[in-house]
Design a protein around this motif. Structure first.
Motif, PDB file in Angstrom:
ATOM      1  N   UNK A 397      11.275  55.268 152.180  1.00 35.82           N
ATOM      2  CA  UNK A 397      12.477  56.037 152.514  1.00 35.82           C
ATOM      3  C   UNK A 397      12.163  57.043 153.620  1.00 35.82           C
ATOM      4  N   UNK A 398      11.037  57.729 153.491  1.00 41.46           N
ATOM      5  CA  UNK A 398      10.627  58.695 154.516  1.00 41.46           C
ATOM      6  C   UNK A 398      10.357  58.001 155.851  1.00 41.46           C
ATOM      7  N   UNK A 399       9.679  56.863 155.800  1.00 41.39           N
ATOM      8  CA  UNK A 399       9.377  56.103 157.014  1.00 41.39           C
ATOM      9  C   UNK A 399      10.647  55.641 157.698  1.00 41.39           C
ATOM     10  N   UNK A 400      11.592  55.103 156.918  1.00 40.57           N
ATOM     11  CA  UNK A 400      12.848  54.640 157.494  1.00 40.57           C
ATOM     12  C   UNK A 400      13.654  55.762 158.115  1.00 40.57           C
ATOM     13  N   UNK A 401      13.571  56.956 157.525  1.00 37.32           N
ATOM     14  CA  UNK A 401      14.332  58.100 158.036  1.00 37.32           C
ATOM     15  C   UNK A 401      13.726  58.674 159.310  1.00 37.32           C
ATOM     16  N   UNK A 402      12.399  58.767 159.361  1.00 35.97           N
ATOM     17  CA  UNK A 402      11.740  59.466 160.477  1.00 35.97           C
ATOM     18  C   UNK A 402      11.455  58.589 161.685  1.00 35.97           C
ATOM     19  N   UNK A 403      11.323  57.286 161.484  1.00 36.14           N
ATOM     20  CA  UNK A 403      11.004  56.387 162.595  1.00 36.14           C
ATOM     21  C   UNK A 403      12.142  55.395 162.793  1.00 36.14           C
ATOM     22  N   UNK A 404      13.026  55.630 163.770  1.00 41.20           N
ATOM     23  CA  UNK A 404      14.192  54.761 163.968  1.00 41.20           C
ATOM     24  C   UNK A 404      13.827  53.285 164.091  1.00 41.20           C
ATOM     25  N   UNK A 405      12.669  52.995 164.693  1.00 39.53           N
ATOM     26  CA  UNK A 405      12.272  51.597 164.879  1.00 39.53           C
ATOM     27  C   UNK A 405      11.582  50.998 163.678  1.00 39.53           C
ATOM     28  N   UNK A 406      11.319  51.814 162.647  1.00 34.54           N
ATOM     29  CA  UNK A 406      10.564  51.329 161.488  1.00 34.54           C
ATOM     30  C   UNK A 406      11.330  50.285 160.693  1.00 34.54           C
ATOM     31  N   UNK A 407      12.667  50.354 160.742  1.00 33.10           N
ATOM     32  CA  UNK A 407      13.446  49.405 159.945  1.00 33.10           C
ATOM     33  C   UNK A 407      13.269  47.967 160.439  1.00 33.10           C
ATOM     34  N   UNK A 408      12.807  47.803 161.682  1.00 31.11           N
ATOM     35  CA  UNK A 408      12.574  46.455 162.211  1.00 31.11           C
ATOM     36  C   UNK A 408      11.465  45.749 161.439  1.00 31.11           C
ATOM     37  N   UNK A 409      10.596  46.544 160.792  1.00 35.13           N
ATOM     38  CA  UNK A 409       9.504  45.969 160.009  1.00 35.13           C
ATOM     39  C   UNK A 409      10.050  45.227 158.796  1.00 35.13           C
ATOM     40  N   UNK A 410      11.246  45.641 158.344  1.00 38.18           N
ATOM     41  CA  UNK A 410      11.810  45.060 157.130  1.00 38.18           C
ATOM     42  C   UNK A 410      12.878  44.026 157.458  1.00 38.18           C
ATOM     43  N   UNK A 411      12.586  43.209 158.467  1.00 38.20           N
ATOM     44  CA  UNK A 411      13.512  42.177 158.907  1.00 38.20           C
ATOM     45  C   UNK A 411      13.736  41.100 157.838  1.00 38.20           C
ATOM     46  N   UNK A 412      12.855  41.068 156.841  1.00 39.31           N
ATOM     47  CA  UNK A 412      12.918  40.022 155.823  1.00 39.31           C
ATOM     48  C   UNK A 412      13.981  40.279 154.753  1.00 39.31           C
ATOM     49  N   UNK A 413      14.610  41.451 154.755  1.00 47.40           N
ATOM     50  CA  UNK A 413      15.515  41.831 153.661  1.00 47.40           C
ATOM     51  C   UNK A 413      16.711  40.894 153.525  1.00 47.40           C
ATOM     52  N   UNK A 414      17.429  40.659 154.597  1.00 48.05           N
ATOM     53  CA  UNK A 414      18.611  39.801 154.517  1.00 48.05           C
ATOM     54  C   UNK A 414      18.267  38.373 154.096  1.00 48.05           C
TER      55      UNK A 414
END
Length: 484
Positions: A397-414
């Motif tokens: 949660x902290x990583x996703x909030x502080x690093x805008x590009x960090x969510x790209x790491x979790x491309x596998x979710x969908x």
């Protein structure tokens, strides 16, 4: 890494690309017909969950209403604000009509999966329960399918506890940064602390948090939408006509016409209400109710709240404003909703919308965490593993909030969410005769004059049911009511 991206891209194409949406629609129609339009039959009973008279007598248990609010908090998120705006931008006003249609079908699907989750739930021994698709796979289909339950649990944890929580953290911090200019680092710290406090309290604290957050969130957002509708009341008939006309190709608002409206409405609707995807049954199983169908009806109500109320609020805010121009490009997502609200009621409204977004994001985070915890208990009962999961979720949660590009790491979710849906649909299709059996028992009791039907495990002795999870059936209160 490129190979990993390609693999998950292929999975996404196989699920959300062409197979999953038709399967969900067909299955929704099938359940609706086979259950005799159960979502309409029990529509009036859905509102009973809001009354304190129908709550659990055990103060330690999770009530039906608390489970409802937790699941609403999970279903209602950025998709109800940004997702609806995207659907209207790409599919026109008609997309909302098809979102309504898929929600009405999804209400029946949600009732079945939640009822099965209740039937096969397990007692934790402290007045709380756990269950969900993994439980009804193991105890409903048999232990030889445990490998499928383990596979499901791994996908559930990866997609929700980690992937979607990173996105929600990003939404939370981004909203504060854009509206108030607060640096992502500080909003990330605040969100991480709040998340830590909630997740270390377990399902009881999650339920209590939802009992406060969700009503506030819903009333604020619905109130704003009603205000917009009241201010533009003379334009409402025209908007309703455009929704229906665009849905059936009587007028074309965007390129692609009725096809674009249908595709966007179905996809966004299914993704938003989560009916059949196998996520919300995990929460449905925690409720202390008298009959599995009772919680199924409640979870069906959750789909109604998500799409028919919250998504409709967003759609009317957009369609009643001068900001939305059919076919125009350049503004979509949260920005379109925000600008539409400002155009109708003034600049002050953007702060209320920001507050709503924050509550939406936070409620989704605690919901996503609980799904991860439920999945972990399928894999291991190790207490250390549970602590590691909680710390990992806070970090994500902290990583996703502080690093805008960090969510790209979790491309596998969908893609993984698509896999979860296929596994869940296969399981509930195989267990559908059992669900119909539950429904017949519920209807028979109502016909016999029982106001609140009671599930008696003795009448289902051939099933792998945890009898300790149904204490009311052997209670003195129930015995006395039978004698009367």
């Amino acid at each position: 890494m490129e190979m990993v991206y390609s693999l998950f891209g292929l999975v996404d194409s196989f699920t959300w690309g062409w197979s999953l949406i038709p399967i969900l629609i067909i299955f929704g129609v099938f359940i609706t017909l086979m259950t005799g339009f159960v979502q309409f039959e029990f529509f009036g009973r859905m509102f009973r969950v809001l009354s304190s008279k129908n709550q659990s007598a055990d103060p330690n248990a999770i009530s039906s209403r608390a489970a409802l609010l937790v699941s609403v908090g999970g279903r209602v998120g950025g998709g109800n604000i940004a997702g609806v705006a995207v659907a209207i931008t790409l599919g026109g006003p008609g997309a909302l009509f098809w979102m309504w249609a898929v929600a009405l079908l999804g209400m029946a699907t949600s009732l079945v999966e939640a009822s099965l989750a209740q039937l096969y739930k397990r007692s934790n021994g402290d007045g709380t329960y756990r269950g969900g698709p993994a439980a009804y796979i193991i105890h409903g289909l048999g232990v030889e399918y445990k490998w499928l339950a383990v596979f499901y649990a791994i996908c559930l944890m990866a997609a929700f506890a980690f992937g979607f929580n990173a996105f929600q953290g990003n939404t939370f911090a981004g909203a504060i940064d854009e509206s108030m200019g607060v640096d992502r680092l500080w909003s990330g710290v605040l969100l991480a602390i709040l998340t830590c406090f909630i997740v270390y309290g377990g399902i009881r604290r999650i339920a209590k948090a939802a009992d406060v957050i969700i009503p506030i969130m819903a009333f604020i957002y619905i109130g704003l939408a009603l205000f917009v509708i009241a201010v533009n009341i003379t334009a409402v008939p025209g908007v309703l006509w455009s929704i229906v006309a665009n849905a059936f190709g009587l007028e074309q608002a965007v390129g692609g016409g009725v096809g674009a409206a249908l595709a966007q409405g179905l996809r966004r609707g299914l993704f938003s209400n989560e009916a059949g995807l196998g996520s919300t049954p995990n929460v449905a199983a925690t409720a202390d109710v008298r009959h599995p169908i009772s919680q199924g009806i409640t979870q069906s109500f959750s789909v109604f709240i998500d799409t028919m109320i919250i998504c409709s609020c967003t759609a009317f805010i957009i369609l009643l404003s001068p900001v939305y121009q059919p076919g125009a490009e350049g503004i979509d997502g949260i920005v379109l909703t925000q600008q539409s609200l400002v155009a109708s009621v003034g600049n002050w409204s953007q702060y209320f919308l920001t507050f709503a977004i924050l509550l939406f994001a936070f409620s989704s985070i605690i919901y996503n965490y609980y799904l991860g915890e439920t999945a972990l208990k399928v894999l291991t009962k190790n207490v250390t593993a549970l602590h590691l999961l909680r710390l990992a979720v806070v970090a994500v949660v902290f990583l996703g909030a502080t690093a805008p590009g960090a969510t790209a790491v979790f491309f596998f979710s969908d893609p993984l969410m698509g896999v979860l849906a296929l596994v869940n649909l296969m399981a509930i299709m195989m267990l559908f005769p059992t669900a119909l059996r539950l429904l017949r028992d519920f209807r028979a009791q109502l016909k016999a004059g029982v106001a609140r039907p009671v599930f008696d495990p003795a009448r289902f002795a051939d099933l792998d049911v945890d009898t300790s999870a149904w204490p009311f059936a052997t209670s003195e209160e129930h015995k006395a009511s039978i004698q009367k």
